[in-house]
Design a protein around this motif. Structure first.
Motif, PDB file in Angstrom:
ATOM      1  N   TYR A  85      53.090  60.053  61.427  1.00  0.00           N
ATOM      2  CA  TYR A  85      52.401  59.174  60.704  1.00  0.00           C
ATOM      3  C   TYR A  85      53.375  58.643  59.536  1.00  0.00           C
ATOM      4  O   TYR A  85      54.252  59.428  59.095  1.00  0.00           O
ATOM      5  N   CYS A  86      53.329  57.281  59.197  1.00  0.00           N
ATOM      6  CA  CYS A  86      53.927  56.796  58.064  1.00  0.00           C
ATOM      7  C   CYS A  86      53.361  57.248  56.918  1.00  0.00           C
ATOM      8  O   CYS A  86      52.282  56.986  56.507  1.00  0.00           O
ATOM      9  N   ASN A  87      54.137  57.613  55.827  1.00  0.00           N
ATOM     10  CA  ASN A  87      53.812  58.344  54.713  1.00  0.00           C
ATOM     11  C   ASN A  87      53.715  57.105  53.730  1.00  0.00           C
ATOM     12  O   ASN A  87      52.876  57.371  52.599  1.00  0.00           O
ATOM     13  N   ALA A  88      53.916  55.850  53.819  1.00  0.00           N
ATOM     14  CA  ALA A  88      53.564  54.734  53.078  1.00  0.00           C
ATOM     15  C   ALA A  88      52.052  54.332  53.534  1.00  0.00           C
ATOM     16  O   ALA A  88      51.122  54.309  52.452  1.00  0.00           O
ATOM     17  N   CYS A  89      51.756  54.148  54.710  1.00  0.00           N
ATOM     18  CA  CYS A  89      50.670  53.224  55.046  1.00  0.00           C
ATOM     19  C   CYS A  89      49.524  54.410  55.573  1.00  0.00           C
ATOM     20  O   CYS A  89      48.575  54.073  55.987  1.00  0.00           O
ATOM     21  N   GLU A  90      50.146  55.358  56.010  1.00  0.00           N
ATOM     22  CA  GLU A  90      49.345  56.762  56.733  1.00  0.00           C
ATOM     23  C   GLU A  90      48.849  56.217  57.868  1.00  0.00           C
ATOM     24  O   GLU A  90      47.913  57.050  58.665  1.00  0.00           O
ATOM     25  N   LYS A  91      49.635  55.353  58.823  1.00  0.00           N
ATOM     26  CA  LYS A  91      49.220  54.964  60.292  1.00  0.00           C
ATOM     27  C   LYS A  91      50.388  55.506  60.987  1.00  0.00           C
ATOM     28  O   LYS A  91      51.275  55.959  60.689  1.00  0.00           O
ATOM     29  N   ASP A  92      49.854  55.840  62.404  1.00  0.00           N
ATOM     30  CA  ASP A  92      50.683  56.441  63.348  1.00  0.00           C
ATOM     31  C   ASP A  92      52.088  55.686  63.586  1.00  0.00           C
ATOM     32  O   ASP A  92      52.086  54.522  63.369  1.00  0.00           O
ATOM     33  N   VAL A  93      53.175  56.328  63.707  1.00  0.00           N
ATOM     34  CA  VAL A  93      54.462  56.109  64.082  1.00  0.00           C
ATOM     35  C   VAL A  93      54.465  56.059  65.653  1.00  0.00           C
ATOM     36  O   VAL A  93      54.366  57.250  66.132  1.00  0.00           O
ATOM     37  N   TRP A 145      50.320  54.458  49.675  1.00  0.00           N
ATOM     38  CA  TRP A 145      50.795  53.772  48.844  1.00  0.00           C
ATOM     39  C   TRP A 145      49.744  52.713  48.294  1.00  0.00           C
ATOM     40  O   TRP A 145      49.158  52.215  49.152  1.00  0.00           O
ATOM     41  N   SER A 146      50.022  52.253  46.975  1.00  0.00           N
ATOM     42  CA  SER A 146      49.238  51.280  46.629  1.00  0.00           C
ATOM     43  C   SER A 146      49.935  50.231  45.567  1.00  0.00           C
ATOM     44  O   SER A 146      50.981  50.629  44.912  1.00  0.00           O
ATOM     45  N   TYR A 147      49.328  48.937  45.630  1.00  0.00           N
ATOM     46  CA  TYR A 147      49.981  47.999  44.756  1.00  0.00           C
ATOM     47  C   TYR A 147      48.845  47.991  43.555  1.00  0.00           C
ATOM     48  O   TYR A 147      47.899  47.698  43.999  1.00  0.00           O
ATOM     49  N   ARG A 148      49.422  47.925  42.273  1.00  0.00           N
ATOM     50  CA  ARG A 148      48.509  47.831  41.307  1.00  0.00           C
ATOM     51  C   ARG A 148      49.057  46.616  40.434  1.00  0.00           C
ATOM     52  O   ARG A 148      50.283  46.645  39.979  1.00  0.00           O
ATOM     53  N   SER A 149      47.904  45.986  39.729  1.00  0.00           N
ATOM     54  CA  SER A 149      48.633  44.690  38.733  1.00  0.00           C
ATOM     55  C   SER A 149      48.858  45.415  37.563  1.00  0.00           C
ATOM     56  O   SER A 149      48.268  46.463  37.074  1.00  0.00           O
ATOM     57  N   LYS A 150      49.994  44.714  37.035  1.00  0.00           N
ATOM     58  CA  LYS A 150      50.150  44.957  35.681  1.00  0.00           C
ATOM     59  C   LYS A 150      49.180  45.275  34.484  1.00  0.00           C
ATOM     60  O   LYS A 150      49.166  46.326  33.788  1.00  0.00           O
ATOM     61  N   CYS A 151      48.175  44.459  34.772  1.00  0.00           N
ATOM     62  CA  CYS A 151      46.814  44.725  33.759  1.00  0.00           C
ATOM     63  C   CYS A 151      46.027  45.753  34.265  1.00  0.00           C
ATOM     64  O   CYS A 151      45.041  46.073  33.375  1.00  0.00           O
ATOM     65  N   LYS A 152      46.245  46.364  35.396  1.00  0.00           N
ATOM     66  CA  LYS A 152      45.557  47.717  35.835  1.00  0.00           C
ATOM     67  C   LYS A 152      44.113  47.249  36.480  1.00  0.00           C
ATOM     68  O   LYS A 152      43.325  48.038  36.631  1.00  0.00           O
ATOM     69  N   SER A 153      43.822  45.944  36.502  1.00  0.00           N
ATOM     70  CA  SER A 153      42.487  45.600  36.907  1.00  0.00           C
ATOM     71  C   SER A 153      42.483  45.480  38.561  1.00  0.00           C
ATOM     72  O   SER A 153      41.158  45.346  39.048  1.00  0.00           O
ATOM     73  N   TYR A 154      43.404  45.480  39.240  1.00  0.00           N
ATOM     74  CA  TYR A 154      43.211  45.353  40.498  1.00  0.00           C
ATOM     75  C   TYR A 154      44.191  46.458  41.315  1.00  0.00           C
ATOM     76  O   TYR A 154      45.506  46.435  41.042  1.00  0.00           O
ATOM     77  N   THR A 155      43.796  47.232  42.094  1.00  0.00           N
ATOM     78  CA  THR A 155      44.468  47.927  43.061  1.00  0.00           C
ATOM     79  C   THR A 155      44.106  48.076  44.334  1.00  0.00           C
ATOM     80  O   THR A 155      43.114  47.765  44.774  1.00  0.00           O
ATOM     81  N   VAL A 156      45.079  48.010  45.576  1.00  0.00           N
ATOM     82  CA  VAL A 156      44.717  47.947  46.655  1.00  0.00           C
ATOM     83  C   VAL A 156      45.609  48.860  47.661  1.00  0.00           C
ATOM     84  O   VAL A 156      46.979  48.670  47.222  1.00  0.00           O
ATOM     85  N   HIS A 157      45.166  49.713  48.526  1.00  0.00           N
ATOM     86  CA  HIS A 157      46.059  50.574  49.234  1.00  0.00           C
ATOM     87  C   HIS A 157      46.809  49.734  50.306  1.00  0.00           C
ATOM     88  O   HIS A 157      46.076  48.631  51.087  1.00  0.00           O
ATOM     89  N   VAL A 158      47.979  50.139  50.567  1.00  0.00           N
ATOM     90  CA  VAL A 158      48.852  49.536  51.616  1.00  0.00           C
ATOM     91  C   VAL A 158      48.029  49.738  52.918  1.00  0.00           C
ATOM     92  O   VAL A 158      47.855  48.792  53.880  1.00  0.00           O
ATOM     93  N   ALA A 159      47.488  50.974  53.076  1.00  0.00           N
ATOM     94  CA  ALA A 159      46.601  51.404  54.495  1.00  0.00           C
ATOM     95  C   ALA A 159      45.447  50.515  54.582  1.00  0.00           C
ATOM     96  O   ALA A 159      45.245  50.094  55.925  1.00  0.00           O
ATOM     97  N   CYS A 160      44.599  50.116  53.348  1.00  0.00           N
ATOM     98  CA  CYS A 160      43.621  49.182  53.679  1.00  0.00           C
ATOM     99  C   CYS A 160      44.034  47.847  54.103  1.00  0.00           C
ATOM    100  O   CYS A 160      43.226  47.424  54.622  1.00  0.00           O
ATOM    101  N   VAL A 161      45.025  47.237  53.504  1.00  0.00           N
ATOM    102  CA  VAL A 161      45.452  46.129  53.912  1.00  0.00           C
ATOM    103  C   VAL A 161      45.686  45.985  55.658  1.00  0.00           C
ATOM    104  O   VAL A 161      45.406  45.232  56.395  1.00  0.00           O
TER     105      VAL A 161
END
Length: 230
Positions: A85-93, A145-161
């Motif tokens: 599996y991909c260590n970034a998105c946790e999906k199968d390779v 892995w996740s993206y988080r806004s500079k203000c820390k008010s929004y976070t989203v997993h790469v896997a969730c996208v």
């Protein structure tokens, strides 16, 4: 660097031509979804062969700041017989992959090239290997892995996208034109009423763009669809 036409070892008998497509495709390299920029077989229409830009023009070796001791090597298929599996998105390779022989880590080509920092106006997002914040989609901490806004008010997993893309694949594929029209209407009417929604929409657009492989503006339509159905 982008080339108009290339030859690729995985499809050696025909040239691949660079083009943009608003129709989703499956990359024949990494076996993951794609929209927008791609290299497609230009010689034989029966081939139906497509590659993300990242899969068409890979680096033989790759270093990632999250894994400073790793030396990732590009491979046309995952090593060994064990499922990986991909260590970034946790999906199968299932196809092309960057693999570290010493540590055993794997990265999809598009995940490997996710930008560490993305910025648009006052909105700034940072890529993290691990964060303590709750993901705004699944409500969980940790994971991929996740993206988080500079203000820390929004976070989203790469896997969730990725999951949202899979869940909405048919909807996006069959309604891309109408979605595009709707998204334009949404923007013109200003339905993103607060800053949090602006950050959420931008974050999704950036992550989707990186995961799918440098797409065209059709991404804005996908974002509108995912936000309306998530």
């Amino acid at each position: 660097m982008k080339y108009n036409e290339i030859y690729h070892f995985h499809h050696p008998y025909h040239k691949l031509k660079f083009e943009n497509s608003e129709i989703p495709f499956k990359c024949d390299g990494c076996k993951e979804v794609g929209i927008g920029s791609r290299y497609k077989c230009s010689t034989n229409t029966l081939c139906d062969y497509d590659l993300h830009m990242q899969c068409a023009l890979p680096s033989p070796t790759f270093f990632h700041p999250f894994y400073r001791k790793c030396n990732f090597q590009f491979m046309s298929h995952p090593p060994g017989e064990t499922a990986r599996y991909c260590n970034a998105c946790e999906k199968d390779v299932n196809g092309f992959v960057y693999h570290c022989r010493s540590c055993g880590y794997d990265l999809h080509p598009c995940c490997a090239k996710l930008p560490m920092v993305v910025e648009e106006g006052e909105v700034k997002l940072y890529l993290y290997r691990k964060v303590r914040s709750w993901c705004h989609h699944c409500g969980r901490k940790g994971g991929s892995w996740s993206y988080r806004s500079k203000c820390k008010s929004y976070t989203v997993h790469v896997a969730c996208v990725r999951e949202m893309l899979v869940e909405n694949w048919h909807h996006v594929y069959t309604n891309s034109i109408s979605i595009s029209m709707q998204s334009s209407v949404h923007r013109s009417k200003g339905r993103m009423k607060n800053r949090c929604c602006d950050i959420a929409a931008f974050a999704l657009q950036i992550v989707i763009s990186a995961i799918l492989g440098d797409p065209t503006p059709i991404i804005s339509a996908i974002v509108a669809s995912l936000i309306s159905t998530s």
